[in-house]
Design a protein around this motif. Structure first.
Motif, mmCIF file in Angstrom:
data_model
loop_
_atom_site.group_PDB
_atom_site.id
_atom_site.type_symbol
_atom_site.label_atom_id
_atom_site.label_comp_id
_atom_site.label_asym_id
_atom_site.label_seq_id
_atom_site.Cartn_x
_atom_site.Cartn_y
_atom_site.Cartn_z
ATOM 1 N N THR A 280 13.770 -3.354 0.760
ATOM 2 C CA THR A 280 14.328 -2.991 -0.311
ATOM 3 C C THR A 280 13.164 -2.062 -0.900
ATOM 4 N N PRO A 281 13.170 -0.596 -0.820
ATOM 5 C CA PRO A 281 12.227 0.437 -1.775
ATOM 6 C C PRO A 281 12.121 0.192 -2.882
ATOM 7 N N ILE A 282 11.364 0.318 -3.842
ATOM 8 C CA ILE A 282 10.730 -0.478 -4.950
ATOM 9 C C ILE A 282 12.190 0.455 -5.864
ATOM 10 N N ASN A 283 11.688 1.776 -5.845
ATOM 11 C CA ASN A 283 12.821 2.886 -6.522
ATOM 12 C C ASN A 283 14.199 2.091 -6.575
#
Lengths: 330, 330
Positions: free
Chosen positions: B266-269
């Motif tokens: 999952t992307p950190i943003n």
């Protein structure tokens, strides 16, 4: 790829809001511009301010490097897009402690244009501004056209050095010289194994076929120098090290910093598998690893892949690299 | 999912080798057991040693929390599998500074069995050993059977508290009490949006259909409490907060630590998008966020998803949480 998403148009605002809320001991939002993240330690009276900025979707870059003895203010762009000139200008204003501001950013058309406009306006407001443009991405242009190369994860080391130098009370000229040396001493390469998708677009803007990998890929899926069959981790590590070090051409005995960053969806254990081989190859060439950073330091949403950055060190850079820093991403 | 891989059988050895090489200022390999990672600061003469261990594939857990004032020695298992009793035993030996060893680990059948055997043998060797079993995963068993619940990302906060308490010179009994309080004060929930694959198996050992999400999923894909249509990030954040806080039942005004960890891909943003909403919900309930951690702290290879951990704080836990720590994962 499924994701945690509300309205795709809100993703940057929500990311910044969550980030500032989570790290309020280190960062705050600029009261006049919701696309500018400012260090809680800025402005530093009588010290050079450090500014950067870039598109979102690379977290922890860029905002994650805001903090103590690191970046003072960050201009935040849309996903994979440059911040506005106004945001760069407001970041410069927020970072200004009276001793000038160093804007240390990556070589992309939009950033170049907007930083230039912002610097011009800031100078009119009486703020001394100087810039360093990062161009560490080896595969994005030949060695004799280094000024055309893009900036990638080497930027993190440039910010670290610039921020540490500013903290010593150095002049703007000296901070710029240290940051320029840092990025001049960096070479990076990225390898992509799988694409990423901008949520508002809904499908990847580039493809990597199963069984293939793209060597030299950019942080937004910019084409690399070759697409080839997916190799073993060791072979990939060998290729990455060779690309970086052949371009670098460092004298034997040089001490280096090594940064391996995942691009988003690659498991962290694989980054260590790569690192083990990269470090062995570096040492086989008679170089010495002084410091290693392995993790998700500069990502591209959920891109699968990794980047390798090698920075040559000297007696000026080593203590700056080791200097105390407090920021969410480091 | 394409990956950086040599022989799947070597992945753990290569991960550990790369990890120890990258972080040699903080950690080293046990000279007698290549599946034991030891802090460079261990053993600490006259201080309680802190040991943990678990399967690989959760990096930076478990090895990444080895270091100063944190975990002293980690037993490393195969991917998603318990370390051997021998590795736990060697970790206990490596961490022993003469004041006893606290083994702080997660509630999984293999770990329970192997820690028990190891503790027995260590006691025969004259080392005092006591244990805390983490069981912060709310959805893995009902509240009245908390002893059946699994340990997940709350373990990180347990290690942090235990390591900081040990550094104060506290007795084994006091360290155990602090670590037990830390995990008793933690509740966690995981939400899975996409599965992960053990490289040697080559296909996911569980499925999450497109358009669906699994609430309450475990760190190895253990089934959650419900599979439902994928909701917006805010709705997911609301659900996660509700699951955790309904089980927690904290008095108004309680200060809490919040840990949101990505599960790997999952992307950190997106983690910050979740955090912003989670924090707002926590505050809406009259609680106060004292500290937030957002990032890839406890992953499951390239699983897509996130976990939320909320720890209730008090005047003993707050300074321990804030105490100086140096480890690669924190």
């Amino acid at each position: 790829m499924q994701r945690f998403l509300n309205d795709p148009d809100d993703i940057v605002d929500e990311t910044v809001a969550g980030f500032v809320r989570a790290h309020s001991d280190l960062v705050r939002l600029d009261p006049e511009n919701a696309r500018v993240v400012v260090s809680q330690f800025a402005p530093k009276e009588g010290r050079v301010g450090i500014v950067t900025g870039g598109g979102s979707g690379h977290e922890p870059a860029f905002i994650g490097y805001t903090g103590k003895n690191m970046v003072d203010a960050v201009a935040v762009g849309e996903l994979f897009s440059s911040p506005t000139a106004k945001s760069f200008q407001d970041a410069i204003k927020a970072a200004d402690g009276g001793a000038g501001v160093a804007v240390l950013y990556g070589n992309y058309a939009g950033d170049n244009m907007n930083v230039k406009m912002a610097a011009k306006k800031a100078k009119k407001d009486g703020i001394e501004v100087a810039t360093v443009v990062a161009n560490d991405d080896v595969c994005s242009a030949p060695a004799d056209e280094r000024e055309k190369r893009r900036g990638v994860a080497g930027e993190i080391l440039m910010w670290k050095i610039g921020g540490a130098k500013a903290a010593t009370g150095a002049s703007l000229e000296e901070v710029i010289a240290a940051a320029q040396k840092a990025i001049d001493n960096c070479r990076s390469v990225g390898v992509g194994l799988g694409p990423c998708t901008l949520p508002a677009v809904g499908h990847p803007n580039f493809q990597i076929e199963p069984g293939k990998m793209e060597v030299g890929i950019g942080h937004h899926g910019e084409p690399g120098t070759r697409v080839e069959d997916l190799k073993t981790a060791n072979e990939v590590a060998d290729d990455m090290t060779e690309i970086v070090l052949d371009d670098h051409n460092l004298p034997e005995g040089t001490e280096v910093a090594v940064l391996i960053s995942g691009l988003g969806a690659t498991p962290i254990n694989e980054l260590y598998v790569l690192y083990d081989r990269v470090a062995a190859q570096i040492e086989a060439r008679g170089l010495k690893v002084y410091k290693a950073l392995v993790g998700n330091y500069f990502t591209s949403l959920e891109m699968v892949g990794a980047s390798l950055t090698i920075m040559a060190l000297d007696d000026e850079l080593k203590p700056l690299l080791d200097a105390e820093t407090a920021c969410p991403g480091f």
